[in-house]
Design a protein around this motif. Structure first.
Motif, mmCIF file in Angstrom:
data_model
loop_
_atom_site.group_PDB
_atom_site.id
_atom_site.type_symbol
_atom_site.label_atom_id
_atom_site.label_comp_id
_atom_site.label_asym_id
_atom_site.label_seq_id
_atom_site.Cartn_x
_atom_site.Cartn_y
_atom_site.Cartn_z
ATOM 1 N N ALA A 3 36.505 37.329 50.953
ATOM 2 C CA ALA A 3 36.827 36.032 49.765
ATOM 3 C C ALA A 3 36.559 36.502 48.120
ATOM 4 C CB ALA A 3 35.247 35.067 50.185
ATOM 5 N N VAL A 4 35.664 37.376 47.922
ATOM 6 C CA VAL A 4 35.740 37.654 46.493
ATOM 7 C C VAL A 4 36.973 38.151 46.063
ATOM 8 C CG1 VAL A 4 34.540 39.446 45.127
ATOM 9 C CG2 VAL A 4 33.093 38.057 46.412
ATOM 10 N N SER A 5 37.600 38.992 46.986
ATOM 11 C CA SER A 5 38.954 39.606 46.821
ATOM 12 C C SER A 5 40.156 38.510 46.655
ATOM 13 C CB SER A 5 39.259 40.610 47.673
ATOM 14 O OG SER A 5 38.458 41.529 47.627
ATOM 15 N N PHE A 6 39.875 37.251 47.649
ATOM 16 C CA PHE A 6 40.749 36.460 47.791
ATOM 17 C C PHE A 6 41.224 35.482 46.558
ATOM 18 C CE2 PHE A 6 42.392 32.388 49.618
ATOM 19 C CZ PHE A 6 43.475 32.820 50.036
ATOM 20 N N GLY A 7 39.949 34.834 46.029
ATOM 21 C CA GLY A 7 40.066 33.930 44.986
ATOM 22 C C GLY A 7 40.751 34.677 43.759
ATOM 23 N N PRO A 8 40.443 35.765 43.141
ATOM 24 C CA PRO A 8 41.210 36.407 41.950
ATOM 25 C C PRO A 8 42.624 36.532 42.306
ATOM 26 C CG PRO A 8 39.120 37.420 42.395
ATOM 27 C CD PRO A 8 39.371 36.430 43.586
ATOM 28 N N LEU B 30 36.380 30.879 51.501
ATOM 29 C CA LEU B 30 37.744 31.381 50.579
ATOM 30 C C LEU B 30 37.995 30.082 49.517
ATOM 31 C CD1 LEU B 30 40.001 32.250 53.649
ATOM 32 C CD2 LEU B 30 38.837 33.803 51.849
ATOM 33 N N LEU B 31 37.717 28.943 50.059
ATOM 34 C CA LEU B 31 37.828 27.703 48.986
ATOM 35 C C LEU B 31 37.077 27.863 47.956
ATOM 36 C CD1 LEU B 31 38.521 24.619 51.320
ATOM 37 C CD2 LEU B 31 40.216 25.870 49.819
ATOM 38 N N GLY B 32 35.863 28.165 48.101
ATOM 39 C CA GLY B 32 34.753 28.355 47.169
ATOM 40 C C GLY B 32 35.320 29.466 46.043
ATOM 41 N N SER B 33 35.757 30.488 46.549
ATOM 42 C CA SER B 33 36.209 31.611 45.643
ATOM 43 C C SER B 33 37.428 31.223 44.686
ATOM 44 C CB SER B 33 36.678 32.857 46.567
ATOM 45 O OG SER B 33 36.949 33.833 45.973
ATOM 46 N N VAL B 34 38.151 30.588 45.389
ATOM 47 C CA VAL B 34 39.404 30.130 44.588
ATOM 48 C C VAL B 34 39.276 29.181 43.550
ATOM 49 C CG1 VAL B 34 41.604 28.701 44.867
ATOM 50 C CG2 VAL B 34 41.126 30.468 46.521
ATOM 51 N N VAL B 35 38.094 28.124 43.874
ATOM 52 C CA VAL B 35 37.867 27.174 42.935
ATOM 53 C C VAL B 35 36.996 27.807 41.951
ATOM 54 C CG1 VAL B 35 36.345 25.037 42.503
ATOM 55 C CG2 VAL B 35 37.688 25.032 44.745
ATOM 56 N N ALA B 36 36.335 28.669 42.192
ATOM 57 C CA ALA B 36 35.522 29.409 41.287
ATOM 58 C C ALA B 36 36.224 30.216 40.147
ATOM 59 C CB ALA B 36 34.599 30.388 41.697
ATOM 60 N N CYS B 37 37.458 30.881 40.713
ATOM 61 C CA CYS B 37 38.170 31.476 39.792
ATOM 62 C C CYS B 37 39.275 30.491 39.177
ATOM 63 C CB CYS B 37 39.182 32.611 40.476
ATOM 64 S SG CYS B 37 38.426 33.793 41.290
ATOM 65 N N LEU B 38 39.567 29.384 39.569
ATOM 66 C CA LEU B 38 40.254 28.342 38.726
ATOM 67 C C LEU B 38 39.326 27.762 37.654
ATOM 68 C CD1 LEU B 38 42.086 26.222 41.600
ATOM 69 C CD2 LEU B 38 43.119 27.934 39.957
ATOM 70 N N LEU B 39 38.106 27.724 37.894
ATOM 71 C CA LEU B 39 37.305 27.018 37.028
ATOM 72 C C LEU B 39 36.886 28.204 35.586
ATOM 73 C CD1 LEU B 39 34.400 25.610 39.030
ATOM 74 C CD2 LEU B 39 35.979 24.278 37.565
ATOM 75 N N LEU B 40 36.991 29.435 36.208
ATOM 76 C CA LEU B 40 36.736 30.689 34.996
ATOM 77 C C LEU B 40 38.067 30.624 34.314
ATOM 78 C CD1 LEU B 40 35.292 33.433 37.358
ATOM 79 C CD2 LEU B 40 34.333 32.513 35.368
ATOM 80 N N LYS B 41 39.338 30.370 34.818
ATOM 81 C CA LYS B 41 40.469 30.610 34.091
ATOM 82 C C LYS B 41 40.791 29.287 33.076
ATOM 83 C CE LYS B 41 45.364 31.294 34.567
ATOM 84 N NZ LYS B 41 46.519 31.303 35.434
ATOM 85 N N PHE B 42 40.239 28.271 33.668
ATOM 86 C CA PHE B 42 40.270 26.775 32.513
ATOM 87 C C PHE B 42 39.040 27.164 31.466
ATOM 88 C CE2 PHE B 42 38.640 22.800 31.536
ATOM 89 C CZ PHE B 42 39.891 22.243 31.078
ATOM 90 N N VAL C 183 44.293 35.013 44.534
ATOM 91 C CA VAL C 183 45.262 33.786 44.536
ATOM 92 C C VAL C 183 45.711 33.254 43.122
ATOM 93 C CG1 VAL C 183 45.188 31.340 45.169
ATOM 94 C CG2 VAL C 183 44.567 32.874 46.646
ATOM 95 N N VAL C 184 44.622 33.087 42.261
ATOM 96 C CA VAL C 184 44.554 32.751 40.879
ATOM 97 C C VAL C 184 45.615 33.437 40.112
ATOM 98 C CG1 VAL C 184 43.545 31.743 38.896
ATOM 99 C CG2 VAL C 184 42.445 31.363 41.177
ATOM 100 N N GLU D 125 42.986 36.013 32.358
ATOM 101 C CA GLU D 125 43.239 36.185 33.850
ATOM 102 C C GLU D 125 42.017 36.698 34.590
ATOM 103 O OE1 GLU D 125 46.167 39.690 36.034
ATOM 104 O OE2 GLU D 125 45.751 39.825 33.842
ATOM 105 N N THR D 126 42.171 36.085 35.910
ATOM 106 C CA THR D 126 41.132 36.491 36.835
ATOM 107 C C THR D 126 41.727 37.678 37.653
ATOM 108 O OG1 THR D 126 42.023 34.890 38.279
ATOM 109 C CG2 THR D 126 40.212 34.169 36.958
ATOM 110 N N SER D 127 41.240 38.993 37.142
ATOM 111 C CA SER D 127 41.897 40.001 37.656
ATOM 112 C C SER D 127 41.426 40.309 39.284
ATOM 113 C CB SER D 127 41.350 41.249 37.035
ATOM 114 O OG SER D 127 41.778 41.344 35.486
ATOM 115 N N ALA D 128 42.673 40.684 39.902
ATOM 116 C CA ALA D 128 42.549 41.070 41.416
ATOM 117 C C ALA D 128 42.019 42.301 41.517
ATOM 118 C CB ALA D 128 43.983 40.756 41.904
#
Length: 223
Positions: A172-177, A82-94, A179-180, A100-103
């Motif tokens: 996890a793939v669904s969780f990251g987008p 879950l953390l890896g997915s969130v970090v990946a989406c944060l990096l993508l957004k930045f 959250v962000v 937007e990281t679409s859910a």
């Protein structure tokens, strides 16, 4: 997990950038399927000798149901995934300047229970493939192609289900987008479906094809 989500979610963001947030097209679906298949193949390959390369809470749950991983390690894997997915989406957004990281969401005409069934069936296929190519002690040389087979089944399932509910197969793939972007509409679908499908696949394969083999907690260099 970061490798997988960065490429998978990133491919969707790239499509939106190229089409100015236009409607999804068949070529966009193919691009998403290829990105996820290639990235999962790599992520499983590079993680296999360290942690088993699960890259999916549903796969980890399936391994736990079959007695192939301890409860403690299951929980730790879920946290890391879950953390890896969130970090990946944060990096993508930045990195994309705030794009937007679409859910994940359901397509028009697809009910939540349609999507749950679709996710169950697709995740069943994924976890069954994991068991057959990576977990089964009788796998022999077929274990060498496990990351390829796992990547292929995810890519194929995205081609089948992507137009209906996004074809997550992976909480996890669904969780990251989610959250962000802070978008939680029908998010539970992407937990219930994959977890149920994983459990069914584990029970079926473990009881029918593995049988009475004594299970021990997985070493770090195997599924």
């Amino acid at each position: 997990m970061l490798i997988f989500v960065l490429a998978g979610e990133g491919s969707g963001m790239a499509f939106n950038k190229l089409t100015d947030n236009g409607s999804t097209t068949p070529s966009g679906l193919v691009a998403a399927a290829l990105a996820h298949a290639f990235a999962l193949f790599v992520a499983v390959s590079v993680g296999a000798n360290i942690s088993g390369g699960h890259v999916n809470p549903a796969v980890t749950f399936g391994a736990f149901i079959g007695g192939n991983i301890t409860l403690l390690r299951t929980i730790l894997y879920w946290i890391a995934q879950l953390l890896g997915s969130v970090v990946a989406c944060l990096l993508l957004k930045f990195a994309t300047g705030g794009q937007e990281t679409s859910a994940f969401s359901l397509s028009s005409g697809v009910s939540v229970w349609n999507a749950v069934v679709f996710e169950i069936v697709m995740t069943f296929g994924l976890v069954y493939t994991v068991y057959a190519t990576a977990v089964d002690p009788k796998k022999g040389n077929v274990g060498i192609v496990a990351p390829i087979a796992i990547g292929f089944i995810v890519g194929a399932n995205i081609l089948a289900g992507g137009a209906f509910d996004g074809a997550s197969m992976n909480p996890a793939v669904s969780f990251g987008p989610a959250v962000v972007s802070w978008s939680w509409t029908n998010h539970w679908v992407y937990w219930l479906g994959p977890m149920a499908g994983a459990a069914i696949a584990a029970i079926v394969y473990d009881n029918i094809f593995i049988g009475e083999v004594t299970h021990e907690p997985l070493p770090t260099n195997d599924f």
